[in-house]
Scaffold this active site. Sequence first.
Site, PDB file in Angstrom:
ATOM      1  N   GLU A 104     -36.913 -19.197  20.542  1.00  0.00           N
ATOM      2  CA  GLU A 104     -35.640 -19.858  20.207  1.00  0.00           C
ATOM      3  C   GLU A 104     -34.966 -20.316  21.525  1.00  0.00           C
ATOM      4  O   GLU A 104     -35.050 -19.605  22.544  1.00  0.00           O
ATOM      5  CB  GLU A 104     -34.771 -18.814  19.508  1.00  0.00           C
ATOM      6  CG  GLU A 104     -33.373 -19.222  19.152  1.00  0.00           C
ATOM      7  CD  GLU A 104     -32.589 -18.044  18.529  1.00  0.00           C
ATOM      8  OE1 GLU A 104     -33.008 -16.871  18.696  1.00  0.00           O
ATOM      9  OE2 GLU A 104     -31.569 -18.303  17.876  1.00  0.00           O
TER      10      GLU A 104
ATOM     11  N   LYS B 241     -31.464 -23.824  12.352  1.00  0.00           N
ATOM     12  CA  LYS B 241     -31.332 -22.404  11.969  1.00  0.00           C
ATOM     13  C   LYS B 241     -30.267 -22.213  10.881  1.00  0.00           C
ATOM     14  O   LYS B 241     -29.103 -22.581  11.064  1.00  0.00           O
ATOM     15  CB  LYS B 241     -30.971 -21.589  13.210  1.00  0.00           C
ATOM     16  CG  LYS B 241     -30.925 -20.080  12.997  1.00  0.00           C
ATOM     17  CD  LYS B 241     -30.657 -19.381  14.338  1.00  0.00           C
ATOM     18  CE  LYS B 241     -30.727 -17.867  14.234  1.00  0.00           C
ATOM     19  NZ  LYS B 241     -30.503 -17.211  15.536  1.00  0.00           N
TER      20      LYS B 241
ATOM     21  N   CYS C 167     -35.424 -16.829  14.535  1.00  0.00           N
ATOM     22  CA  CYS C 167     -34.880 -15.508  14.842  1.00  0.00           C
ATOM     23  C   CYS C 167     -34.259 -14.793  13.630  1.00  0.00           C
ATOM     24  O   CYS C 167     -34.971 -14.415  12.737  1.00  0.00           O
ATOM     25  CB  CYS C 167     -33.913 -15.608  16.020  1.00  0.00           C
ATOM     26  SG  CYS C 167     -33.843 -14.040  16.918  1.00  0.00           S
TER      27      CYS C 167
ATOM     28  N   VAL D 189     -33.051  -9.273  19.978  1.00  0.00           N
ATOM     29  CA  VAL D 189     -32.414  -8.199  20.744  1.00  0.00           C
ATOM     30  C   VAL D 189     -32.496  -6.872  19.993  1.00  0.00           C
ATOM     31  O   VAL D 189     -32.354  -5.810  20.586  1.00  0.00           O
ATOM     32  CB  VAL D 189     -30.934  -8.541  21.067  1.00  0.00           C
ATOM     33  CG1 VAL D 189     -30.873  -9.697  22.074  1.00  0.00           C
ATOM     34  CG2 VAL D 189     -30.131  -8.896  19.828  1.00  0.00           C
TER      35      VAL D 189
END
Length: 267
Positions: free
Chosen positions: A38, A109, A142, A169
Site C-alpha cells: 500500500e 480502498k 490493507c 501494523v
Amino acid sequence: MKVGFVQFYPIFGKVKKNLERMAELVRSVDADLLVFPELATSGYLFLDETELGSVAEPIPRGSSFKFLSDLAKETETALIVGMPEAVKGVYYNSAVSILPDGQFYIYRKAHLFDNEKRIFKPGDTGFYVFEYKGAKIGVIICYDWAFPEATRVLALLGAHIIAHPANLVLPYAQRVMRARSIENRVFTITANRIGAEDRGEMKLEFTGMSQVTDTKGNVILSAERDSESVKVVEIDPADAEDKKFTPLTDIFEDRRPELYNLLTKKF
Ligand code: ACM
C-alpha cells in the site's frame, strides 16, 4: 503463472527514489505478476491533506503511472502498486494494476484505517476483477482484510487471485488471509512493507511478513519481518475454480444469501 510480492522500505515523501528502488527489485526476478505494498510510492504517515497532496498523483496522467507502466512493459510483468491518487482535489488510497500491454485498473480502498479517515476519501470503485493471462484478479488494500464481505464478493466474481497491498501494523492480517483463502478457495498475495515512520506526533512500525496463500490456506511463500524481499512462486490459478470441500459440499452452492440480509444494511 509466476506470482509474488515485493516487500520493501518506502522512504516517506521520496517518490522518485522509491520508484527507482521498485524498478531495481522488479528487474531482479522473473515473474508474471508482482504485488507491492500500500502507498508504496509515497510512504504512509501523512500529517495532513496538504502533505498528502504534494505526492498524490492522477492516474494515468501522473509521472509515477508512466514510470510503472514503462517498467511493466520492459519486464513483461503485471504490477499491482499502492499509491496515493489525486482526483479533482480529493485523494484516494488506491492501488493500480498495470499490465505489460499498458491496460490498467484502479481500485480505491473501501475501508479506511484510523488517521486515513482524516485525509483520504473512502473508495468508490467497489470490488471487481480483471483478467490477465487467463486468471481473474481482484484487489483489496490493507485494512480491507477485516471485511470478509470484500473477499467474498471478489470470489463470487470469479477471482482466482486476490492481491492485497498492505502497510500492516497489527499482527492479524496474515492469519486472517489464510482463512479468506480457505473459505473462498482462492490464492491471496499480501505485500506488506517494512520499516518505521516517525513523523513527530505520529509514529508507526510496519510488520513485513508478506505472504502468498494457496486455495487451501497454506502459506506457500513468505518473507521475514524486517528485511527487503522479492519472492515468486509458480501457481495454477485454475485451482481456484474448485469450490468443493467434498463432492457434495460446494462453498458457493451451499450459501444461504436469504439469511444474510443484515450484511447489506448499514449498522
Ligand atoms: C492499514 O490499513 N494501512 C492498516
